[in-house]
Design a protein around this motif. Sequence first.
Motif, PDB file in Angstrom:
ATOM      1  N   SER A  81      72.626  88.305  78.855  1.00  0.00           N
ATOM      2  CA  SER A  81      73.329  88.326  77.577  1.00  0.00           C
ATOM      3  C   SER A  81      74.726  87.750  77.728  1.00  0.00           C
ATOM      4  O   SER A  81      75.239  87.595  78.835  1.00  0.00           O
ATOM      5  N   ALA A  82      75.326  87.417  76.588  1.00  0.00           N
ATOM      6  CA  ALA A  82      76.708  86.948  76.535  1.00  0.00           C
ATOM      7  C   ALA A  82      77.315  87.494  75.253  1.00  0.00           C
ATOM      8  O   ALA A  82      76.599  87.948  74.345  1.00  0.00           O
ATOM      9  N   TRP A  83      78.663  87.447  75.157  1.00  0.00           N
ATOM     10  CA  TRP A  83      79.361  88.030  74.013  1.00  0.00           C
ATOM     11  C   TRP A  83      80.141  86.957  73.267  1.00  0.00           C
ATOM     12  O   TRP A  83      80.785  86.105  73.877  1.00  0.00           O
ATOM     13  N   LEU A  84      80.062  87.044  71.934  1.00  0.00           N
ATOM     14  CA  LEU A  84      80.868  86.182  71.079  1.00  0.00           C
ATOM     15  C   LEU A  84      81.747  87.044  70.186  1.00  0.00           C
ATOM     16  O   LEU A  84      81.292  88.060  69.648  1.00  0.00           O
ATOM     17  N   CYS A  85      82.983  86.625  69.993  1.00  0.00           N
ATOM     18  CA  CYS A  85      83.908  87.323  69.104  1.00  0.00           C
ATOM     19  C   CYS A  85      84.069  86.492  67.831  1.00  0.00           C
ATOM     20  O   CYS A  85      84.476  85.324  67.894  1.00  0.00           O
ATOM     21  N   LEU A  86      83.727  87.078  66.681  1.00  0.00           N
ATOM     22  CA  LEU A  86      83.773  86.363  65.409  1.00  0.00           C
ATOM     23  C   LEU A  86      84.776  87.003  64.463  1.00  0.00           C
ATOM     24  O   LEU A  86      85.016  88.212  64.521  1.00  0.00           O
ATOM     25  N   ARG A  87      85.348  86.184  63.568  1.00  0.00           N
ATOM     26  CA  ARG A  87      86.170  86.733  62.498  1.00  0.00           C
ATOM     27  C   ARG A  87      85.298  87.576  61.585  1.00  0.00           C
ATOM     28  O   ARG A  87      84.097  87.356  61.446  1.00  0.00           O
ATOM     29  N   HIS A  88      85.914  88.553  60.916  1.00  0.00           N
ATOM     30  CA  HIS A  88      85.153  89.442  60.043  1.00  0.00           C
ATOM     31  C   HIS A  88      84.415  88.677  58.953  1.00  0.00           C
ATOM     32  O   HIS A  88      83.247  88.970  58.651  1.00  0.00           O
ATOM     33  N   ASP A  89      85.057  87.693  58.333  1.00  0.00           N
ATOM     34  CA  ASP A  89      84.412  86.979  57.244  1.00  0.00           C
ATOM     35  C   ASP A  89      83.219  86.163  57.732  1.00  0.00           C
ATOM     36  O   ASP A  89      82.187  86.083  57.045  1.00  0.00           O
ATOM     37  N   VAL A  90      83.330  85.586  58.942  1.00  0.00           N
ATOM     38  CA  VAL A  90      82.209  84.831  59.498  1.00  0.00           C
ATOM     39  C   VAL A  90      81.061  85.774  59.840  1.00  0.00           C
ATOM     40  O   VAL A  90      79.887  85.484  59.555  1.00  0.00           O
ATOM     41  N   PHE A  91      81.376  86.920  60.439  1.00  0.00           N
ATOM     42  CA  PHE A  91      80.338  87.891  60.761  1.00  0.00           C
ATOM     43  C   PHE A  91      79.651  88.391  59.499  1.00  0.00           C
ATOM     44  O   PHE A  91      78.415  88.553  59.470  1.00  0.00           O
TER      45      PHE A  91
END
Length: 215
Positions: free
Chosen positions: A173-183
């Motif tokens: 697995s890997a982790w991505l950090c997204l902005r709230h609006d994109v998520f």
Amino acid sequence: MSDLEFHVEDATSLEHAVVPTLILKLRIKGGVSQSIQNVNLQCQIQIESNRRAYTQNEQTNLIDLFGAADRWGETLRSMHWTRVSTLVPPFQREVLVDVQIPCTYDFNVAATKYFYGLEQGDIPLLLLFSGSIFYRQETGMLQVTQIPWSKEARYRLPVSTWKQMMEFYYPNSAWLCLRHDVFDQLYRFKCHQGIPTWDETLQRLLASTALEVPT
């Protein structure tokens, strides 16, 4: 005046820590006749990215960091990775200590992008030391002196050591950090399409784009 020499002998990872933690085995040597009470050791670690060769796949993986390979003569430079502190216990002539380096799997961090983009070989590291040395003279008097800024050590960290550590903490697995609006948009798409997993959600979006994604 006390003088210390530094040499990294090996690297491993600390299992079951709160965060992925790399351990550098640091050998410290002092004067024969001086008793070191402790060392408040500061270590700045740099990645000397221009001190190794790269495969064609690695060059592609690192475009996000350094741009196209034909520009690497200008863009491939040493990068600051992190700064850590270590309290060295008392010793007489030499001691082996663990320098613990907490690591992140955040792909917004340049070091993570760099480590992940490598496939083989090693990572050239430069360790720059500073801090305070507390020692006793032959008369028994306690003295303190600073570690000269010229003190450093180089170590070639195997790429496999970093990858095995991350695989242990984040299997397959890997982790991505997204902005709230994109998520929120992605989440609504997932729910509206009735897609059970995030992997399938991203796979469907990739399949629907006309852009050819390299494999």
